[in-house]
Enzyme design. Structure first.
Site, PDB file in Angstrom:
ATOM      1  N   SER A 235     -88.686  12.739 -24.810  1.00 62.39           N
ATOM      2  CA  SER A 235     -89.505  12.805 -26.015  1.00 62.39           C
ATOM      3  C   SER A 235     -90.732  11.901 -25.854  1.00 62.39           C
ATOM      4  O   SER A 235     -91.501  12.074 -24.905  1.00 62.39           O
ATOM      5  CB  SER A 235     -88.654  12.428 -27.237  1.00 62.39           C
ATOM      6  OG  SER A 235     -89.348  12.688 -28.434  1.00 62.39           O
ATOM      7  N   GLU A 367     -87.205  23.047 -29.549  1.00 57.35           N
ATOM      8  CA  GLU A 367     -87.722  21.698 -29.747  1.00 57.35           C
ATOM      9  C   GLU A 367     -88.093  21.404 -31.198  1.00 57.35           C
ATOM     10  O   GLU A 367     -88.043  20.254 -31.636  1.00 57.35           O
ATOM     11  CB  GLU A 367     -88.952  21.470 -28.861  1.00 57.35           C
ATOM     12  CG  GLU A 367     -88.689  21.470 -27.368  1.00 57.35           C
ATOM     13  CD  GLU A 367     -88.111  20.156 -26.869  1.00 57.35           C
ATOM     14  OE1 GLU A 367     -87.720  19.320 -27.697  1.00 57.35           O
ATOM     15  OE2 GLU A 367     -88.065  19.974 -25.645  1.00 57.35           O
ATOM     16  N   HIS A 480     -84.220  19.443 -30.144  1.00 53.84           N
ATOM     17  CA  HIS A 480     -84.880  18.277 -29.558  1.00 53.84           C
ATOM     18  C   HIS A 480     -83.940  17.074 -29.588  1.00 53.84           C
ATOM     19  O   HIS A 480     -83.391  16.722 -30.625  1.00 53.84           O
ATOM     20  CB  HIS A 480     -86.155  17.943 -30.344  1.00 53.84           C
ATOM     21  CG  HIS A 480     -86.926  16.792 -29.799  1.00 53.84           C
ATOM     22  ND1 HIS A 480     -87.679  16.892 -28.660  1.00 53.84           N
ATOM     23  CD2 HIS A 480     -87.067  15.505 -30.232  1.00 53.84           C
ATOM     24  CE1 HIS A 480     -88.258  15.725 -28.417  1.00 53.84           C
ATOM     25  NE2 HIS A 480     -87.888  14.867 -29.356  1.00 53.84           N
TER      26      HIS A 480
END
Length: 563
Positions: A235, A367, A480
């Protein structure tokens, strides 16, 4: 929203200290030479851990909101057996418009809770973990971890690398694992013209860079090879890996040697951004100054530095946060400062101003679903366009945003979680906004990054993947951050965890995920533009051309989508 909160805090739960039987042996001790520290660690189940090793002067007092300062004198004995302190966290905004999560923010910002979570400004430390029995003569490759959290939260205390080290031993490729703490939120990424003039932008990135220099100076004493460092992040940690490749126009040398030789990016690459003194950054700075009661000060930056910890913490956390309606339209993130990050990341890549090292990069299939949970009021495509205009891109022409939304023609084909037809559309525009946020921030920006790097330096190898191992998870899909469970922690010992770790360890050793991995061949992205698709039971390939109309629209209008 409750699901998002629980998922976002899952690493904290996983990393919570448990009662582990310590092996009955002398505590491992290492003398780090620069600037001098005797680090006493612990040994548990074949892994030696050295936590909380200082690598910079405490960024407190007059050093708050200043670039990290290297240590110049010995720190003496370091108890590396404890849980390291986290940098101040920005869990939830205090802004009343974010009710009810702002109430959680009030609680989490209290001195009591910051103490309970072991957070504070004196936080610039490094953790080192290695196989038991490693010596200074071992010269093992180093995996340098940069945590994620939207540049607003996260710390090394959330990421115990023991299982990775154990896997490396079992694979016959033992490594030294290093995790670096860096300042997040307003402590590490405050922008504004005052910050730019002071030379104090992008402090979190500079913390990471100083941590890499500490590794260059000291990791050999722990049995690591400073010439074989791979940087890895997830991330915002992955975005940080890309930024480390871009800092100083790609100059990653220190004392005449490169600080790292390869990179791995899980869910993140380039984030096109306005400069430090741009309108968005200045707006946040002015809000923080007002929150801190510094608006009337002739030197607002000095005023911020003079405030007590709790006052400053509340001031920087009373802005829009990632776990809110604003989602990944971040208040704090790396921005071009003309010195360390000389231009927007996309421009630097196009100009070839980045470190030419092999890299792996990839995404989770869905995501954006985690962030889509925060916008249940979006019921029409007009609502989606207005949301993007108001929250993300206020200076982009409305027609451009309408054009982007139009490329996501149906939620059946273009909605996330993908490949779920009519299912999982939690509210009328959930799948559409989830797809758009995921693509802009992660998936399609990754493709554009790969297209550009392959065109600029075609001889630098890269490999790319798409993770689908959580397909079927209601509402979220392969969301995500789910790679933290599979890849980092190895919680589910399935095909995905085993094969990805095998590829990564081979890359750390050989700068090629295929050499000695024992897995099927993973072609370079430049060879056919195929993604390795990691499933729960088996791996396959998928052509990197899905949603190409959206990708083409982003390519043609990239400068309109600066954050």
């Amino acid at each position: 929203m409750k699901a998002a909160v629980l998922l976002s805090l899952l690493p904290l739960a996983i990393a919570a200290p448990a009662a582990e039987p310590l092996e009955k042996r002398a505590s491992p001790t290492v003398i780090a030479p620069s600037p001098g520290a005797t680090v006493v660690g612990k040994s548990v189940l074949g892994v030696e851990t050295f936590n909380g090793i200082p690598f910079a002067k405490p960024p407190t007092g007059n050093l708050r909101l200043k670039p990290p300062q290297p240590l110049t004198s010995s720190v003496g004995k370091v108890d590396g057996s404890q849980i390291p302190k986290a940098c101040p966290q920005f869990f939830f905004s205090l802004d009343e418009s974010n009710f009810p999560t702002n109430l959680l923010g009030v609680i989490l910002n209290t001195p009591l809770f910051q103490t309970v979570t072991n957070a504070g400004e004196d936080c610039l430390t490094i953790n080192v973990q290695r196989p038991a029995g490693t010596t200074s003569a071992s010269k093992l490759p180093v995996l340098f971890w940069i945590f994620g959290g939207g540049f607003e939260l996260g710390s090394t205390q959330m990421y115990d690398g023991s299982s990775l080290v154990t896997s490396s031993i079992l694979e016959g490729k033992p490594i030294v694992f290093v995790a670096v703490n860096y300042r997040v939120g307003g402590f590490g990424f405050l922008a504004g013209k005052e910050i730019l003039k002071d030379g104090s932008a992008n402090l979190g990135l500079l913390d990471q860079r100083l941590g890499l220099k500490w590794v260059a100076d000291n990791i050999a004493a722990f049995g690591g090879d400073p010439d074989k460092v791979t940087i890895w992040g997830e991330s915002s940690g992955a975005i940080s890996v890309a930024d480390q490749m871009l800092l100083y126009d790609g100059d990653n040398t220190y004392k005449g040697k490169p600080l790292f030789r390869g990179g791995i990016m899980n869910s993140g690459s380039i984030v096109p951004a306005d400069p430090v003194d741009g309108l968005k950054g200045q707006e946040i700075y002015d809000l923080v100054v007002s929150n801190a009661g510094c608006s009337s000060s002739p030197d607002t930056l000095a005023c911020l530095r003079s405030k007590d910890y709790t006052t400053f913490l509340n001031a920087v956390n009373n802005v829009p946060g990632i776990l809110s309606y604003n989602s990944v339209s971040l208040s704090y993130l790396p921005r071009p400062d003309g010195t360390a990050l000389t231009a927007s990341p996309d421009a630097l890549v196009r100009a070839g101003k980045y470190t030419k090292v092999p890299f792996i990069i990839g995404d989770q299939e869905d995501e954006g679903t985690l962030f889509g949970l925060f916008t249940p009021n979006l019921t029409t495509t007009q609502d989606v366009t207005q949301y993007l205009s108001t929250i993300f891109f206020p200076f982009a022409p409305k027609s451009t945003l309408q054009g982007l939304v139009a490329t996501y023609q149906t939620t059946i084909e273009d909605g996330s979680p993908f490949r779920t037809l009519l299912l999982n559309n939690w509210y009328p525009q959930f799948k559409r906004i989830s797809a758009i946020i995921g693509d802009i921030t992660f998936t399609l920006s990754r493709r554009i990054f790969l297209e550009t790097t392959t065109a600029v330096f075609p001889d630098v190898p890269s490999w790319s993947y798409l993770a689908t191992y959580d397909y079927g998870t209601p509402i979220l899909g392969t969301f995500h951050g789910s790679d933290l469970l599979q890849v980092f922690y190895g919680v589910l010992p399935n095909n995905a965890a085993k094969s990805i770790r095998a590829y990564y360890l081979s890359f750390v050793y050989n700068l090629d995920p295929n050499v000695g991995s024992g897995q099927s061949n993973w072609p370079r992205w430049s060879s056919g533009k195929q993604l390795k698709q990691f499933g729960a039971l088996a791996n396959s390939f998928v052509k990197d051309d899905f949603r190409d109309d959206s990708a083409q629209f982003l390519r043609e209008n990239l400068e309109e989508f600066y954050i």
